[in-house]
Motif scaffolding. Sequence first.
Motif, PDB file in Angstrom:
ATOM      1  N   GLY A  32       0.799  -1.226   0.000  1.00 17.97           N
ATOM      2  CA  GLY A  32       0.000   0.000   0.000  1.00 17.97           C
ATOM      3  C   GLY A  32       0.825   1.267   0.000  1.00 17.97           C
ATOM      4  O   GLY A  32       0.280   2.371   0.145  1.00 17.97           O
ATOM      5  N   LEU A  33       2.151   1.145  -0.195  1.00 17.63           N
ATOM      6  CA  LEU A  33       2.999   2.339  -0.175  1.00 17.63           C
ATOM      7  C   LEU A  33       2.582   3.352  -1.232  1.00 17.63           C
ATOM      8  O   LEU A  33       2.468   4.549  -0.957  1.00 17.63           O
ATOM      9  CB  LEU A  33       4.463   1.948  -0.376  1.00 17.63           C
ATOM     10  CG  LEU A  33       5.450   3.110  -0.526  1.00 17.63           C
ATOM     11  CD1 LEU A  33       5.411   4.036   0.687  1.00 17.63           C
ATOM     12  CD2 LEU A  33       6.861   2.583  -0.757  1.00 17.63           C
ATOM     13  N   ASN A  34       2.360   2.902  -2.462  1.00 22.33           N
ATOM     14  CA  ASN A  34       2.001   3.855  -3.524  1.00 22.33           C
ATOM     15  C   ASN A  34       0.655   4.516  -3.254  1.00 22.33           C
ATOM     16  O   ASN A  34       0.442   5.675  -3.627  1.00 22.33           O
ATOM     17  CB  ASN A  34       1.983   3.156  -4.887  1.00 22.33           C
ATOM     18  CG  ASN A  34       3.353   2.660  -5.293  1.00 22.33           C
ATOM     19  OD1 ASN A  34       4.374   3.244  -4.943  1.00 22.33           O
ATOM     20  ND2 ASN A  34       3.383   1.556  -6.022  1.00 22.33           N
ATOM     21  N   PHE A  35      -0.235   3.787  -2.594  1.00 25.59           N
ATOM     22  CA  PHE A  35      -1.516   4.390  -2.228  1.00 25.59           C
ATOM     23  C   PHE A  35      -1.321   5.484  -1.186  1.00 25.59           C
ATOM     24  O   PHE A  35      -1.883   6.580  -1.314  1.00 25.59           O
ATOM     25  CB  PHE A  35      -2.480   3.327  -1.715  1.00 25.59           C
ATOM     26  CG  PHE A  35      -3.784   3.885  -1.215  1.00 25.59           C
ATOM     27  CD1 PHE A  35      -4.645   4.541  -2.074  1.00 25.59           C
ATOM     28  CD2 PHE A  35      -4.140   3.780   0.127  1.00 25.59           C
ATOM     29  CE1 PHE A  35      -5.844   5.086  -1.617  1.00 25.59           C
ATOM     30  CE2 PHE A  35      -5.333   4.312   0.591  1.00 25.59           C
ATOM     31  CZ  PHE A  35      -6.188   4.964  -0.287  1.00 25.59           C
ATOM     32  N   THR A  36      -0.524   5.218  -0.162  1.00 24.46           N
ATOM     33  CA  THR A  36      -0.324   6.243   0.865  1.00 24.46           C
ATOM     34  C   THR A  36       0.419   7.448   0.297  1.00 24.46           C
ATOM     35  O   THR A  36       0.131   8.593   0.673  1.00 24.46           O
ATOM     36  CB  THR A  36       0.431   5.685   2.086  1.00 24.46           C
ATOM     37  OG1 THR A  36       1.700   5.144   1.689  1.00 24.46           O
ATOM     38  CG2 THR A  36      -0.380   4.597   2.781  1.00 24.46           C
ATOM     39  N   GLN A  37       1.354   7.207  -0.637  1.00 23.54           N
ATOM     40  CA  GLN A  37       2.037   8.340  -1.264  1.00 23.54           C
ATOM     41  C   GLN A  37       1.098   9.145  -2.151  1.00 23.54           C
ATOM     42  O   GLN A  37       1.242  10.357  -2.291  1.00 23.54           O
ATOM     43  CB  GLN A  37       3.240   7.843  -2.063  1.00 23.54           C
ATOM     44  CG  GLN A  37       4.395   7.368  -1.208  1.00 23.54           C
ATOM     45  CD  GLN A  37       4.916   8.461  -0.298  1.00 23.54           C
ATOM     46  OE1 GLN A  37       5.220   9.567  -0.736  1.00 23.54           O
ATOM     47  NE2 GLN A  37       5.001   8.167   0.988  1.00 23.54           N
ATOM     48  N   THR A  38       0.121   8.475  -2.747  1.00 24.23           N
ATOM     49  CA  THR A  38      -0.901   9.181  -3.522  1.00 24.23           C
ATOM     50  C   THR A  38      -1.746  10.061  -2.613  1.00 24.23           C
ATOM     51  O   THR A  38      -2.029  11.226  -2.933  1.00 24.23           O
ATOM     52  CB  THR A  38      -1.789   8.172  -4.275  1.00 24.23           C
ATOM     53  OG1 THR A  38      -0.974   7.440  -5.196  1.00 24.23           O
ATOM     54  CG2 THR A  38      -2.905   8.876  -5.037  1.00 24.23           C
ATOM     55  N   LEU A  39      -2.148   9.531  -1.466  1.00 25.17           N
ATOM     56  CA  LEU A  39      -2.886  10.330  -0.491  1.00 25.17           C
ATOM     57  C   LEU A  39      -2.078  11.546  -0.056  1.00 25.17           C
ATOM     58  O   LEU A  39      -2.612  12.658   0.063  1.00 25.17           O
ATOM     59  CB  LEU A  39      -3.240   9.484   0.731  1.00 25.17           C
ATOM     60  CG  LEU A  39      -4.326   8.423   0.577  1.00 25.17           C
ATOM     61  CD1 LEU A  39      -4.433   7.597   1.866  1.00 25.17           C
ATOM     62  CD2 LEU A  39      -5.678   9.038   0.242  1.00 25.17           C
ATOM     63  N   ALA A  40      -0.787  11.332   0.193  1.00 26.19           N
ATOM     64  CA  ALA A  40       0.068  12.438   0.630  1.00 26.19           C
ATOM     65  C   ALA A  40       0.181  13.498  -0.456  1.00 26.19           C
ATOM     66  O   ALA A  40       0.124  14.709  -0.171  1.00 26.19           O
ATOM     67  CB  ALA A  40       1.447  11.906   0.996  1.00 26.19           C
ATOM     68  N   TYR A  41       0.337  13.085  -1.699  1.00 26.86           N
ATOM     69  CA  TYR A  41       0.428  14.023  -2.817  1.00 26.86           C
ATOM     70  C   TYR A  41      -0.853  14.845  -2.937  1.00 26.86           C
ATOM     71  O   TYR A  41      -0.804  16.078  -3.072  1.00 26.86           O
ATOM     72  CB  TYR A  41       0.686  13.268  -4.118  1.00 26.86           C
ATOM     73  CG  TYR A  41       0.533  14.117  -5.362  1.00 26.86           C
ATOM     74  CD1 TYR A  41       1.590  14.903  -5.826  1.00 26.86           C
ATOM     75  CD2 TYR A  41      -0.672  14.141  -6.068  1.00 26.86           C
ATOM     76  CE1 TYR A  41       1.443  15.690  -6.965  1.00 26.86           C
ATOM     77  CE2 TYR A  41      -0.815  14.920  -7.207  1.00 26.86           C
ATOM     78  CZ  TYR A  41       0.239  15.699  -7.645  1.00 26.86           C
ATOM     79  OH  TYR A  41       0.084  16.479  -8.766  1.00 26.86           O
ATOM     80  N   LEU A  42      -1.999  14.187  -2.894  1.00 30.77           N
ATOM     81  CA  LEU A  42      -3.270  14.896  -3.018  1.00 30.77           C
ATOM     82  C   LEU A  42      -3.469  15.882  -1.877  1.00 30.77           C
ATOM     83  O   LEU A  42      -3.988  16.983  -2.073  1.00 30.77           O
ATOM     84  CB  LEU A  42      -4.421  13.890  -3.063  1.00 30.77           C
ATOM     85  CG  LEU A  42      -4.439  12.967  -4.293  1.00 30.77           C
ATOM     86  CD1 LEU A  42      -5.481  11.869  -4.108  1.00 30.77           C
ATOM     87  CD2 LEU A  42      -4.715  13.757  -5.566  1.00 30.77           C
ATOM     88  N   SER A  43      -3.028  15.496  -0.687  1.00 30.76           N
ATOM     89  CA  SER A  43      -3.124  16.398   0.461  1.00 30.76           C
ATOM     90  C   SER A  43      -2.214  17.605   0.273  1.00 30.76           C
ATOM     91  O   SER A  43      -2.616  18.752   0.531  1.00 30.76           O
ATOM     92  CB  SER A  43      -2.750  15.645   1.741  1.00 30.76           C
ATOM     93  OG  SER A  43      -2.789  16.502   2.859  1.00 30.76           O
TER      94      SER A  43
END
Length: 223
Positions: free
Chosen positions: A63-74
């Motif tokens: 799930g690393l890429n998912f959490t990094q996507t969340l961080a980017y959107l934030s």
Amino acid sequence: MEFVTTGDGSKTLFNEQIGECYHSKHGAVQESKHVFINAGLDYYMQKNAVSNLAILEVGFGTGLNFTQTLAYLSDQASTIEVDYVGIEGYPLPLEVIQEMGYGAFVSEENWKNYISGYNQALTEKIQINGQTNLSINHTLLMDFDSAINFDVVYFDAFAAIHQPEMWSDEALAHVAKFIKPGGVFVTYAITGNLKRSMKALGFTIEKVPGAPGKREMLRATKI
């Protein structure tokens, strides 16, 4: 499974059965940001005015890429609606996901919602926040189907030397049919066979500087 601390201090897993780590030993987070966020998601967002976004990840893993996507959107203070769909034939147990420590990169609320909904996301779509939905398809790649097409594809399978079936012409064609015209496919790898396959499937090909430890990576845009 064995936890491994990578060069940037973030964790990955070594899969003994496959014989490979889930992420680069040079830095799991920096690889994710470089390959999938910067060269994929941000590249697409800079070129397209979007109010909603569909992302497909082949090889959801930790799930690393998912959490990094969340961080980017934030970080972008994004208000776009995102459907994030993962494909994972062998989902990791929740306790392993928790132990990865990726909550350090997202808000407490997003991490809590992700962890509390992870097992549910393996069977149905869940809402992480007001903008982002997550579903993780517990299936092999060739059995995956989708009623929607995707703007961005993160192709994060294990290397072809360990998992050649994921990089076959048939597998790439299966993924390609779910990508919208103008959609972007990114992966950490680049080989002659991969470039030829993607060109034959109707994509323009770019060689992009790779993450630390790799000279180049591939970005392909569907014509």
